[in-house]
Structures are given as C-alpha cells and as structure tokens.
Design a protein around this motif. Structure first.
Motif, PDB file in Angstrom:
ATOM      1  N   VAL A  54       0.865  -1.182   0.000  1.00  0.00           N
ATOM      2  CA  VAL A  54       0.000   0.000   0.000  1.00  0.00           C
ATOM      3  C   VAL A  54       0.899   1.230   0.000  1.00  0.00           C
ATOM      4  O   VAL A  54       1.889   1.266   0.728  1.00  0.00           O
ATOM      5  N   VAL A  55       0.581   2.204  -0.844  1.00  0.00           N
ATOM      6  CA  VAL A  55       1.225   3.517  -0.728  1.00  0.00           C
ATOM      7  C   VAL A  55       0.117   4.447  -0.273  1.00  0.00           C
ATOM      8  O   VAL A  55      -0.816   4.725  -1.030  1.00  0.00           O
ATOM      9  N   SER A  56       0.167   4.835   0.985  1.00  0.00           N
ATOM     10  CA  SER A  56      -0.961   5.577   1.550  1.00  0.00           C
ATOM     11  C   SER A  56      -0.604   7.008   1.895  1.00  0.00           C
ATOM     12  O   SER A  56       0.349   7.285   2.622  1.00  0.00           O
ATOM     13  N   SER A  57      -1.410   7.927   1.383  1.00  0.00           N
ATOM     14  CA  SER A  57      -1.334   9.332   1.788  1.00  0.00           C
ATOM     15  C   SER A  57      -2.221   9.483   3.011  1.00  0.00           C
ATOM     16  O   SER A  57      -2.920   8.546   3.400  1.00  0.00           O
ATOM     17  N   GLY A  58      -2.213  10.675   3.571  1.00  0.00           N
ATOM     18  CA  GLY A  58      -3.139  10.947   4.665  1.00  0.00           C
ATOM     19  C   GLY A  58      -2.480  11.414   5.944  1.00  0.00           C
ATOM     20  O   GLY A  58      -3.164  11.828   6.871  1.00  0.00           O
ATOM     21  N   ALA A  59      -1.138  11.347   5.997  1.00  0.00           N
ATOM     22  CA  ALA A  59      -0.470  11.732   7.241  1.00  0.00           C
ATOM     23  C   ALA A  59      -0.761  13.197   7.585  1.00  0.00           C
ATOM     24  O   ALA A  59      -1.147  13.520   8.716  1.00  0.00           O
ATOM     25  N   LYS A  79       3.398  21.659   8.281  1.00  0.00           N
ATOM     26  CA  LYS A  79       3.027  20.459   7.512  1.00  0.00           C
ATOM     27  C   LYS A  79       3.854  19.265   7.961  1.00  0.00           C
ATOM     28  O   LYS A  79       3.352  18.153   8.088  1.00  0.00           O
ATOM     29  N   GLN A  80       5.132  19.534   8.227  1.00  0.00           N
ATOM     30  CA  GLN A  80       6.009  18.436   8.634  1.00  0.00           C
ATOM     31  C   GLN A  80       5.624  17.954  10.026  1.00  0.00           C
ATOM     32  O   GLN A  80       5.635  16.748  10.285  1.00  0.00           O
ATOM     33  N   ALA A  81       5.231  18.898  10.874  1.00  0.00           N
ATOM     34  CA  ALA A  81       4.768  18.509  12.213  1.00  0.00           C
ATOM     35  C   ALA A  81       3.466  17.716  12.090  1.00  0.00           C
ATOM     36  O   ALA A  81       3.279  16.682  12.746  1.00  0.00           O
ATOM     37  N   ALA A  82       2.568  18.175  11.190  1.00  0.00           N
ATOM     38  CA  ALA A  82       1.297  17.464  10.984  1.00  0.00           C
ATOM     39  C   ALA A  82       1.568  16.042  10.485  1.00  0.00           C
ATOM     40  O   ALA A  82       0.932  15.079  10.928  1.00  0.00           O
ATOM     41  N   ALA A  83       2.535  15.912   9.579  1.00  0.00           N
ATOM     42  CA  ALA A  83       2.869  14.585   9.048  1.00  0.00           C
ATOM     43  C   ALA A  83       3.400  13.682  10.155  1.00  0.00           C
ATOM     44  O   ALA A  83       3.071  12.497  10.228  1.00  0.00           O
ATOM     45  N   ALA A  84       4.214  14.271  11.055  1.00  0.00           N
ATOM     46  CA  ALA A  84       4.777  13.482  12.160  1.00  0.00           C
ATOM     47  C   ALA A  84       3.669  12.980  13.079  1.00  0.00           C
ATOM     48  O   ALA A  84       3.686  11.839  13.542  1.00  0.00           O
ATOM     49  N   ILE A  85       2.668  13.837  13.315  1.00  0.00           N
ATOM     50  CA  ILE A  85       1.532  13.455  14.163  1.00  0.00           C
ATOM     51  C   ILE A  85       0.670  12.417  13.436  1.00  0.00           C
ATOM     52  O   ILE A  85       0.273  11.394  13.990  1.00  0.00           O
ATOM     53  N   GLY A  86       0.386  12.714  12.181  1.00  0.00           N
ATOM     54  CA  GLY A  86      -0.560  11.880  11.437  1.00  0.00           C
ATOM     55  C   GLY A  86      -0.017  10.527  11.017  1.00  0.00           C
ATOM     56  O   GLY A  86      -0.765   9.548  10.953  1.00  0.00           O
ATOM     57  N   GLN A  87       1.275  10.445  10.753  1.00  0.00           N
ATOM     58  CA  GLN A  87       1.834   9.197  10.221  1.00  0.00           C
ATOM     59  C   GLN A  87       1.675   8.030  11.193  1.00  0.00           C
ATOM     60  O   GLN A  87       1.340   6.918  10.800  1.00  0.00           O
ATOM     61  N   ILE A  88       1.897   8.318  12.459  1.00  0.00           N
ATOM     62  CA  ILE A  88       1.824   7.253  13.474  1.00  0.00           C
ATOM     63  C   ILE A  88       0.380   6.713  13.527  1.00  0.00           C
ATOM     64  O   ILE A  88       0.136   5.518  13.650  1.00  0.00           O
ATOM     65  N   LEU A 109       8.890   4.370   5.383  1.00  0.00           N
ATOM     66  CA  LEU A 109       8.872   5.785   5.004  1.00  0.00           C
ATOM     67  C   LEU A 109      10.062   6.045   4.090  1.00  0.00           C
ATOM     68  O   LEU A 109      11.208   5.770   4.465  1.00  0.00           O
ATOM     69  N   LEU A 110       9.771   6.525   2.896  1.00  0.00           N
ATOM     70  CA  LEU A 110      10.843   6.729   1.919  1.00  0.00           C
ATOM     71  C   LEU A 110      11.051   8.213   1.658  1.00  0.00           C
ATOM     72  O   LEU A 110      10.083   8.971   1.574  1.00  0.00           O
ATOM     73  N   SER A 111      12.300   8.592   1.509  1.00  0.00           N
ATOM     74  CA  SER A 111      12.579   9.958   1.068  1.00  0.00           C
ATOM     75  C   SER A 111      13.001   9.869  -0.399  1.00  0.00           C
ATOM     76  O   SER A 111      13.262   8.782  -0.918  1.00  0.00           O
ATOM     77  N   HIS A 112      13.046  11.018  -1.028  1.00  0.00           N
ATOM     78  CA  HIS A 112      13.448  11.109  -2.425  1.00  0.00           C
ATOM     79  C   HIS A 112      14.781  10.381  -2.659  1.00  0.00           C
ATOM     80  O   HIS A 112      14.937   9.615  -3.610  1.00  0.00           O
ATOM     81  N   ASN A 141       4.802   5.474   2.746  1.00  0.00           N
ATOM     82  CA  ASN A 141       4.485   6.893   2.536  1.00  0.00           C
ATOM     83  C   ASN A 141       5.802   7.623   2.366  1.00  0.00           C
ATOM     84  O   ASN A 141       6.876   7.079   2.646  1.00  0.00           O
ATOM     85  N   GLU A 142       5.728   8.853   1.896  1.00  0.00           N
ATOM     86  CA  GLU A 142       6.945   9.653   1.841  1.00  0.00           C
ATOM     87  C   GLU A 142       7.312  10.066   3.263  1.00  0.00           C
ATOM     88  O   GLU A 142       6.431  10.288   4.104  1.00  0.00           O
ATOM     89  N   ASN A 143       8.616  10.136   3.538  1.00  0.00           N
ATOM     90  CA  ASN A 143       9.063  10.573   4.852  1.00  0.00           C
ATOM     91  C   ASN A 143       8.934  12.095   4.920  1.00  0.00           C
ATOM     92  O   ASN A 143       9.893  12.828   4.814  1.00  0.00           O
ATOM     93  N   ASP A 144       7.692  12.537   5.084  1.00  0.00           N
ATOM     94  CA  ASP A 144       7.380  13.965   4.997  1.00  0.00           C
ATOM     95  C   ASP A 144       7.969  14.795   6.133  1.00  0.00           C
ATOM     96  O   ASP A 144       8.117  16.006   6.001  1.00  0.00           O
ATOM     97  N   THR A 145       8.296  14.147   7.255  1.00  0.00           N
ATOM     98  CA  THR A 145       8.627  14.929   8.451  1.00  0.00           C
ATOM     99  C   THR A 145       9.918  15.718   8.312  1.00  0.00           C
ATOM    100  O   THR A 145      10.069  16.774   8.898  1.00  0.00           O
TER     101      THR A 145
END
Ligand code: GLU
Length: 389
Positions: A54-59, A79-88, A109-112, A141-145
């Motif tokens: 699964v590649v899931s957005s939504g964090a 946004k990065q803080a939101a991603a850190a909260i949401g990803q878990i 979690l993958l980065s570019h 998901n992308e490692n948005d944090t």
C-alpha cells in the motif's frame, strides 16, 4: 480492448495507492467503513496469492487537526509537524484494518534519496522483498517529516510508481477521486469522454490531461501520467479508478469504468528501468547530430559528440541528453562532472587525460547507463525484470 480481469489475470504483486481524500474525511477523521471495505478487498486478493503493498497518503490530513491551526494555511514546518503526528496514526489505522483479516503490516517511510540513489534504492527494495516474502504488507508513505521542500516527491502517485518499479510489481492501482483519464477536463467539458485504455503515453494523451499548467483532479492528472510512464516502462500495468465508494477493488474487478495504462511489453532491464524512472536529472548534456544518431543506435556517449553541459552535476548523477534542437532524447548516469564534461566537450577520448589530468572512462555516458526517451525509439533487448546491481 483488454478487460480488467485480463490485466489482473497474472498479477502476483500489486501496489495500491490510496489518496488522502479517500481515507480522511473533511473533519480530519478516518473514513473507517471505507477503510474496512478496502481491507476486505485486499484480503480477497491476498487469499488469491497476490502479494500487496500500500502507498498511503493521509499523514498530513490526519495530523493537522491535532496541530490546532484550524483551516489556516500551513507553513512547511507545520506540515512536517502534521505529518509526524498523522503518520503514526495512519500506520495504526492500516494495521488495525488489515489485522481484522489476519494480515500483518509494516511501515516504510521513503525519502526522495531512497528511491533516487541507486544503493539506497536497492536497500529499500531488499527490505520490501523480505517483507513480501513473509506475506507482510508494506504500508509506504513519503518521509514527509524531514524531507526538504525542493527534493520532495510531494505526491504519492509518482512515489507509488517508483515503488511499483522497485518491487517489479505487475499492477499499480491508483485509487483516486476521478474515474480515470478523460479526453478533456470533465468538470469543464460536458462532452469529455473517459478513455478505457491507453497503450502509449503520446503528446495527445498528455494534452488530454490539460498540459503541465492545467492538470485536473485533486492529485493532478499530469503527475498520474508521469506515474503511468514510470510504471508502464517498468513492465507494470497501471489503472486510475474512482475509489470514493466502498469496495473499490471489488468494483474494479467487476469491471467498473476506469483507465488502464498498458505495460510495455519489453520492459527495460531493471537497472535501466531505475535510470528511466529517475525524477530529477541534475543537468543536461547537449550533443551534435552525429552523436544523437549514434545514441539512437545504442552507442555510448563520447566527449567528441558533446557540444556543452549545463547544470551542476557530479560524477554518477542522472543527466538528460538533448539533441541540437534541444529535444531531450535520452537520460543516463554521467561518468564526469559538469565542469569536466565542458572541458572535454568536442574532444577525442584520447585527449581526456591530457586535458583533465586523469581519465576515468573513455565514455562520458556508457551505453549500459543510458536510456533513450520513448519517442526516440528503444534499442533495448527484452530482459527479465529482475534486479541485479
Ligand atoms: N505524503 C502526503 C501525506 O501522507 C501526501 C502526498 C499526496 O497526497 O500525494 O499526507
């Protein structure tokens, strides 16, 4: 036209990309009933011996509520803080939904850099393969944090395609809020027609997506076409379908209207597939007409055929190659940095040592590290889509 079941007939490894709008409601909560229904669809595929990712957005969508900033526009740090909260939370939701069907999950979690640097790409691939071998479903998901803005994917469509290519998937399902690719923007043009199957991503097809500026649908049709290009050239069929209603994969199997992008019959060798799917060439090497012809015949790029190099690239970086009309004809991994390439441009390979004081290679880009643009015609031999180096 092939129907959906024939696209699925031999699919043994499937990547399912889920957009934020499907998973998260307007209040920032998870659409539990929908997720449960999708998990049931996935369990059905799993029981038929399909290995799933699964590649899931939504964090960010899930995390922003807890940030307490209301509807205010978020800064990058927010946004990065939101991603850190949401990803878990996102991972926990997937874990719980799939556990009801006795399916195990793992978070990736993958980065570019993890997809665009060869060594890291192979490492991530090995991890995913090891999970799939154990019938565990990676939730990616992308490692948005911590991702830096300019080197982020920013969209999970292309990340999904890179993951599909990474694990040599047979099918990539983009669950979206639109039925597929239309002849024009369906919101603006009542006569727009859904295209059931795309065999090649031609300039006409790209024009239907509204061109680079006017992409329609929330995820952007242009990024979906870029995803299709990466996936299909890696030998993976891709489908865009509307996932808004419950049981989206069941509906897909039952033949709901959607757009399938047909996999290239002769996928490139795995290493070339990775080069081909590279997202951001670091520069451009311009070549003369003779070199342009030679490249199309499968030759390496020599210094003699180079007119100039642009951009800040280092040895080993991905660069684009442009012909005298400035048209991109290929991309490849260069063996010389930008400065050295400019110094040896137009010179015979024998002169490299005396010009630079060293000679790393007679070729600036070796044929093994070079992939022609689809429009330029491929000289690739069909090679099994298995990863080696
Ligand atoms: N990675 C982002 C998130 O999880 C979403 C990117 C996208 O929507 O494509 O919130």
């Amino acid at each position: 036209m092939k129907n959906t079941s024939s696209y699925f007939a031999h699919a043994r490894r499937i990547v399912i990309k889920v957009g934020s709008a499907l998973l998260v409601n307007a209040e920032g909560g998870v659409r539990h009933d929908w997720l449960q229904a999708l998990a049931a669809d996935m369990a059905h595929l799993h029981a038929q011996n399909c290995r799933l990712l699964v590649v899931s957005s939504g964090a960010i969508a899930l995390g922003r509520q807890m940030l307490g900033t209301g509807k205010k526009r978020l800064t990058l740090a927010d946004k990065q803080a939101a991603a850190a909260i949401g990803q878990i939370r996102l991972s926990a939701e997937w874990q719980q939904a799939l556990a009801k069907h006795s399916l195990n999950t793992a978070q990736i979690l993958l980065s570019h850099d993890d997809t665009e640097t060869r060594r890291r790409h192979l490492n991530a691939r090995a991890t995913m393969m090891s999970l799939l071998d154990r019938q565990i479903i990676p939730v990616v998901n992308e490692n948005d944090t911590v991702a830096t803005a300019e080197i982020r994917y920013g969209d999970n469509d292309r990340l999904g395609a890179r993951v599909a290519q990474m694990v040599s998937a047979d099918a990539l399902i983009l669950l979206s809020d639109i039925d597929g690719l239309y002849t024009s923007d369906p919101k603006a043009d009542a006569a727009a027609k859904l295209i059931p199957e795309v065999k090649a991503i031609t300039p006409e097809i790209i024009a239907m997506a509204g061109g680079a500026g006017g992409a329609y649908s929330s995820g952007g049709m242009i990024t979906k076409l870029e995803a299709a290009r990466i996936a299909t050239r890696a030998g993976c069929n891709m489908v865009i379908c509307n996932g808004t209603e419950k049981h989206p994969i069941k509906s897909l199997l039952e033949g709901v209207a959607c757009t399938w992008f047909k996999a290239n019959k002769k996928p490139l060798h795995a290493r070339k597939t990775w080069i081909d799917g590279g997202l951001t060439p670091k520069g451009t090497i311009y070549v003369d007409a003779g070199a342009s012809k030679a490249l199309k015949r499968g030759k390496s790029l020599l210094a003699a055929g180079i007119t100039k190099a642009e951009g800040q690239f280092e040895k080993g970086d991905l660069v684009a190659i442009a012909d005298p009309e400035k048209k991109i004809i290929a991309r490849g991994l260069t063996r010389y940095n930008a400065k050295a390439t400019n110094s040896i441009a137009g010179q015979n390979s024998r002169e490299i040592e005396s010009i630079l004081g060293y000679c790393d290679s007679d070729e600036v880009i070796h044929a093994d590290d070079l992939v022609l643009d689809s429009a330029a015609g491929d000289v690739e031999e069909s090679t099994p889509n298995t990863e080696s180096n």
